[in-house]
Scaffold this motif. Structure first.
Motif, PDB file in Angstrom:
ATOM      1  N   ASN A  63       0.800  -1.222   0.000  1.00  0.00           N
ATOM      2  CA  ASN A  63       0.000   0.000   0.000  1.00  0.00           C
ATOM      3  C   ASN A  63       0.835   1.276   0.000  1.00  0.00           C
ATOM      4  N   LYS A  92      -7.384   0.303  14.306  1.00  0.00           N
ATOM      5  CA  LYS A  92      -6.754   0.508  13.005  1.00  0.00           C
ATOM      6  C   LYS A  92      -7.596  -0.169  11.939  1.00  0.00           C
ATOM      7  N   LEU A  93      -8.244   0.649  11.109  1.00  0.00           N
ATOM      8  CA  LEU A  93      -9.003   0.126   9.987  1.00  0.00           C
ATOM      9  C   LEU A  93      -8.071   0.096   8.778  1.00  0.00           C
ATOM     10  N   THR A  94      -8.615  -0.002   7.581  1.00  0.00           N
ATOM     11  CA  THR A  94      -7.777  -0.112   6.388  1.00  0.00           C
ATOM     12  C   THR A  94      -6.820   1.062   6.279  1.00  0.00           C
ATOM     13  N   ARG A  95      -7.365   2.278   6.380  1.00  0.00           N
ATOM     14  CA  ARG A  95      -6.508   3.461   6.332  1.00  0.00           C
ATOM     15  C   ARG A  95      -6.758   4.406   7.494  1.00  0.00           C
TER      16      ARG A  95
END
Length: 274
Positions: A92, A222-225
């Protein structure tokens, strides 16, 4: 920007926070009852028995809010310096490792200010980072991003490596942006109660001295972003043998946080530049 998607993410984040906050309230209520039990010695007396000392503790921080932030995705265009070769450590592009083709001389490795000067002159958003620790034996300087002089522990980090000639050869960087403070203020657990927690749970060893306590932030969700950041006490301790340790405690809930530092930089193939 997809406003509907963004709105859904924040609704989800706030829902998670509400669940956390209720559980924190219950836990803190129960723990508060256990701090001073009739008939038992005070925490100050027990610390004195184990020769655990501390200086003046912060006494002016009563509340703080949670924060949200977005994990920054780097682009190659951000590293346009021809002397820099960048490699992204994840798919990412959130962790960049930069190697200097021609190492950059540090002004004076004995002076912590020289590392800050280097960051200001050579690092993307260098002014948003504050120096946290310098390991001169390993030749690594660690920075964390900050807001209002409060560090984001391991959420946005900068690690600088220099060689035996006192030249910076490479650095690793992560970054968060779109940092927003939530409106609701949470009660911050007082420093002495944090010391009680560390003492009761075992990390705080006899014959040690607490040299500093600072309030910062660490990642709660903490999610994806998206990250939700919780107020966190950093407790710096000097042990009887002269070594130093740091402990992190959730300043709202009172739980000791196990923050695992990324050890990839210690691998010879990555950091082994003499």
């Amino acid at each position: 920007m997809d406003w509907n998607r963004t709105k859904s993410i924040f609704i989800f984040v706030f829902l998670i926070l509400n669940i956390f906050l209720y559980s924190l309230y219950v836990n803190r209520y129960n723990e508060a009852k256990d701090i001073e039990v009739p008939g038992e010695r005070t925490i100050e007396a027990r610390l004195k028995d184990d020769n655990i000392t501390y200086g003046t503790l912060p006494n002016n921080i009563e509340s703080a809010s949670y924060m949200t932030a977005q994990v920054h995705k780097f682009t190659p265009a951000e590293f346009s310096n021809s002397n820099q070769q960048v490699k992204f450590k994840d798919d990412n592009n959130t962790k960049a490792r930069v190697i200097f083709m021609r190492p950059v001389k540090l002004r004076n490795v004995s002076d912590d200010a020289s590392f800050t000067d280097f960051a200001l002159a050579n690092i993307i958003e260098g002014a948003s980072y504050a120096l946290w620790k310098v390991d001169r034996e390993e030749r690594v300087a660690i920075f964390f991003q900050k807001t209002n002089n409060r560090m984001f522990y391991y959420s946005g980090s900068l690690k600088i490596k220099w060689n035996a000639n006192n030249e910076v050869t490479m650095y690793e960087q992560t970054m968060i942006d779109n940092i927003e403070e939530m409106e609701q203020q949470e009660t911050v657990i007082p420093p002495l109660q944090i010391i009680q927690t560390l003492y009761a749970k075992g990390p705080l060893k006899p014959d040690s001295r607490i040299t500093q306590m600072k309030l910062g932030y660490s990642t709660l969700v903490k999610l994806t972003r998206t990250q939700v950041l919780v107020p966190t006490w950093e407790v710096q301790v000097k042990l009887s043998d002269g070594t130093k340790e740091e402990y992190f405690v959730n300043a709202v809930e009172g739980k000791v946080i196990e923050i695992q530092e990324d050890k990839q930089e210690s691998e010879e193939e990555d950091w082994g530049v003499e």
